[in-house]
Design a protein around this motif. Structure first.
Motif, mmCIF file in Angstrom:
data_model
loop_
_atom_site.group_PDB
_atom_site.id
_atom_site.type_symbol
_atom_site.label_atom_id
_atom_site.label_comp_id
_atom_site.label_asym_id
_atom_site.label_seq_id
_atom_site.Cartn_x
_atom_site.Cartn_y
_atom_site.Cartn_z
ATOM 1 N N ASP A 7 0.852 -1.188 0.000
ATOM 2 C CA ASP A 7 0.000 0.000 0.000
ATOM 3 C C ASP A 7 0.891 1.243 0.000
ATOM 4 O OD1 ASP A 7 -1.895 1.961 0.311
ATOM 5 O OD2 ASP A 7 -2.447 1.410 2.364
ATOM 6 N N PHE A 8 0.918 1.942 -1.145
ATOM 7 C CA PHE A 8 1.673 3.194 -1.224
ATOM 8 C C PHE A 8 0.846 4.311 -0.579
ATOM 9 C CE2 PHE A 8 4.173 1.057 -4.575
ATOM 10 C CZ PHE A 8 5.453 1.407 -4.148
ATOM 11 N N SER A 9 0.729 4.245 0.715
ATOM 12 C CA SER A 9 -0.107 5.183 1.469
ATOM 13 C C SER A 9 0.404 6.613 1.382
ATOM 14 C CB SER A 9 -0.180 4.750 2.937
ATOM 15 O OG SER A 9 1.128 4.677 3.502
ATOM 16 N N GLY A 10 1.700 6.775 1.123
ATOM 17 C CA GLY A 10 2.276 8.113 1.040
ATOM 18 C C GLY A 10 1.721 8.942 -0.093
ATOM 19 N N ILE A 11 1.091 8.299 -1.066
ATOM 20 C CA ILE A 11 0.509 9.005 -2.209
ATOM 21 C C ILE A 11 -0.715 9.820 -1.804
ATOM 22 C CG2 ILE A 11 -0.778 8.597 -4.366
ATOM 23 C CD1 ILE A 11 1.084 6.256 -4.925
ATOM 24 N N ASN A 12 -1.367 9.454 -0.720
ATOM 25 C CA ASN A 12 -2.698 9.967 -0.402
ATOM 26 C C ASN A 12 -2.773 11.494 -0.356
ATOM 27 O OD1 ASN A 12 -5.458 9.411 0.222
ATOM 28 N ND2 ASN A 12 -5.031 9.957 2.357
ATOM 29 N N SER A 13 -1.821 12.130 0.285
ATOM 30 C CA SER A 13 -1.874 13.587 0.439
ATOM 31 C C SER A 13 -1.843 14.290 -0.917
ATOM 32 C CB SER A 13 -0.703 14.060 1.312
ATOM 33 O OG SER A 13 -0.724 15.466 1.445
ATOM 34 N N ILE A 14 -0.932 13.864 -1.787
ATOM 35 C CA ILE A 14 -0.829 14.464 -3.118
ATOM 36 C C ILE A 14 -2.077 14.152 -3.943
ATOM 37 C CG2 ILE A 14 0.376 14.197 -5.333
ATOM 38 C CD1 ILE A 14 2.996 14.145 -3.812
ATOM 39 N N TYR A 15 -2.549 12.930 -3.846
ATOM 40 C CA TYR A 15 -3.724 12.504 -4.610
ATOM 41 C C TYR A 15 -4.945 13.349 -4.249
ATOM 42 C CZ TYR A 15 -7.570 9.531 -6.200
ATOM 43 O OH TYR A 15 -8.719 9.068 -6.800
ATOM 44 N N VAL A 16 -5.213 13.481 -2.966
ATOM 45 C CA VAL A 16 -6.391 14.232 -2.514
ATOM 46 C C VAL A 16 -6.290 15.700 -2.930
ATOM 47 C CG1 VAL A 16 -7.617 15.067 -0.468
ATOM 48 C CG2 VAL A 16 -6.908 12.663 -0.615
ATOM 49 N N ALA A 17 -5.118 16.305 -2.754
ATOM 50 C CA ALA A 17 -4.938 17.715 -3.128
ATOM 51 C C ALA A 17 -5.140 17.920 -4.625
ATOM 52 C CB ALA A 17 -3.548 18.191 -2.704
ATOM 53 N N ALA A 18 -4.616 16.996 -5.439
ATOM 54 C CA ALA A 18 -4.759 17.116 -6.889
ATOM 55 C C ALA A 18 -6.220 17.042 -7.297
ATOM 56 C CB ALA A 18 -3.952 16.028 -7.586
ATOM 57 N N ARG A 19 -6.958 16.104 -6.711
ATOM 58 C CA ARG A 19 -8.380 15.973 -7.031
ATOM 59 C C ARG A 19 -9.160 17.208 -6.576
ATOM 60 N NH1 ARG A 19 -10.568 10.913 -7.638
ATOM 61 N NH2 ARG A 19 -12.458 12.129 -8.053
ATOM 62 N N GLN A 20 -8.844 17.715 -5.403
ATOM 63 C CA GLN A 20 -9.551 18.893 -4.888
ATOM 64 C C GLN A 20 -9.292 20.121 -5.745
ATOM 65 O OE1 GLN A 20 -8.086 18.964 -0.850
ATOM 66 N NE2 GLN A 20 -9.882 17.866 -0.058
ATOM 67 N N ASN A 21 -8.101 20.215 -6.337
ATOM 68 C CA ASN A 21 -7.722 21.374 -7.139
ATOM 69 C C ASN A 21 -7.962 21.168 -8.629
ATOM 70 O OD1 ASN A 21 -6.733 23.068 -4.994
ATOM 71 N ND2 ASN A 21 -4.954 21.714 -4.838
ATOM 72 N N ASP A 22 -8.710 20.109 -8.985
ATOM 73 C CA ASP A 22 -9.022 19.810 -10.385
ATOM 74 C C ASP A 22 -7.741 19.709 -11.218
ATOM 75 O OD1 ASP A 22 -10.635 19.252 -12.572
ATOM 76 O OD2 ASP A 22 -10.780 21.359 -13.168
ATOM 77 N N ARG A 23 -6.737 19.092 -10.638
ATOM 78 C CA ARG A 23 -5.478 18.853 -11.343
ATOM 79 C C ARG A 23 -5.360 17.344 -11.512
ATOM 80 N NH1 ARG A 23 -0.968 21.659 -8.274
ATOM 81 N NH2 ARG A 23 -2.149 23.503 -8.894
ATOM 82 N N GLN A 24 -5.676 16.878 -12.718
ATOM 83 C CA GLN A 24 -5.867 15.441 -12.926
ATOM 84 C C GLN A 24 -4.588 14.712 -13.356
ATOM 85 O OE1 GLN A 24 -8.819 14.571 -11.930
ATOM 86 N NE2 GLN A 24 -9.615 16.646 -11.846
ATOM 87 N N THR A 25 -3.466 15.304 -13.062
ATOM 88 C CA THR A 25 -2.171 14.725 -13.427
ATOM 89 C C THR A 25 -1.245 14.806 -12.231
ATOM 90 O OG1 THR A 25 -2.442 15.505 -15.712
ATOM 91 C CG2 THR A 25 -0.215 14.868 -15.039
ATOM 92 N N VAL A 26 -0.593 13.703 -11.921
ATOM 93 C CA VAL A 26 0.383 13.663 -10.829
ATOM 94 C C VAL A 26 1.662 13.023 -11.343
ATOM 95 C CG1 VAL A 26 0.959 12.508 -8.649
ATOM 96 C CG2 VAL A 26 -1.266 13.616 -8.912
#
Length: 222
Positions: A7-26
């Motif tokens: 489980d790459f749990s460390g991704i969660n913070s970046i993932y959530v912020a990107a979705r909230q900011n309508d930035r669909q690329t990480v």
């Protein structure tokens, strides 16, 4: 070795912020020893790969594509999971990226994954996203990523193009700005927001002579 589930749990913070900011690329990188591990995710509604994790091994130019299992939601993000299954072949690729092939040394793969996960940044601003995309353009030439950008061979920007009301601008087209346009991140973000607000997409060409001669003026005109 056997298949490993992690489980790459460390991704969660970046993932959530990107979705909230309508930035669909990480796109971000984590360095470990000699290895350069580039994490890539594309999750807009028009992306077939929205549940996929692309792990690009930049030194050896290999791509590992894995489905992410588990919950990926904005509500109660603490419950999210980013589980991937890594085969013996994937583990061998990672050993080679680290320069451990043929060394005969003992390699604790799960300990390595925990270290890699701990190295994931908590934030990814647009300037870093843009820099990472441009630094790792080779990754976008890999067969696995051909479907995350439209007409990948067209790298010269012509300009905005109005869409009919029944269509919406595709992230597959807009994210090419991160790859091929050298502009300040704040200007680029405002430009993308204006395109979406005005329901416009972008026209690109593979002929340099047809490219817009004044990109900066175009970016500031919307």
């Amino acid at each position: 070795m056997g298949q490993v589930v992690f489980d790459f749990s460390g991704i969660n913070s970046i993932y959530v912020a990107a979705r909230q900011n309508d930035r669909q690329t990480v796109v971000f990188e984590v360095r470990n020893g000699r290895g350069i591990f580039v994490f890539m995710m594309f999750f807009s509604e028009d992306d077939e790969s929205k549940d996929q994790l692309f792990l690009y091994l930049a030194r050896t130019s290999r791509m590992i594509e894995r489905k992410m299992y588990g919950r990926h939601e904005l509500r109660e993000p603490q419950r999210n999971r980013f589980q991937v299954y890594l085969t013996d072949q994937h583990q061998q690729y990672i050993r080679e990226e680290l320069g451990l092939e043929g060394s005969g040394s003992t390699f604790d793969f799960e300990a390595f994954l925990r270290t890699l996960n701990a190295g994931i940044p908590l934030q990814l601003n647009l300037a870093d996203l843009q820099a990472n995309c441009q630094a790792h353009q080779d990754a976008f030439r890999q067969p696995e990523l051909r479907r995350v950008v439209d007409d990948a061979h067209k790298i010269y920007l012509i300009g905005p193009k109005q869409l009919p009301p029944e269509k919406k601008p595709k992230e597959k087209t807009l994210r090419k700005l991160y790859l091929h346009v050298d502009a300040e991140a704040t200007v680029l973000e405002q430009f993308i927001a204006a395109l979406k607000r005005q329901n416009k997409t972008l026209a690109w060409t593979d002929k340099a002579k047809l490219a817009n001669g004044n990109i900066r003026q175009m970016l500031n005109s919307m």
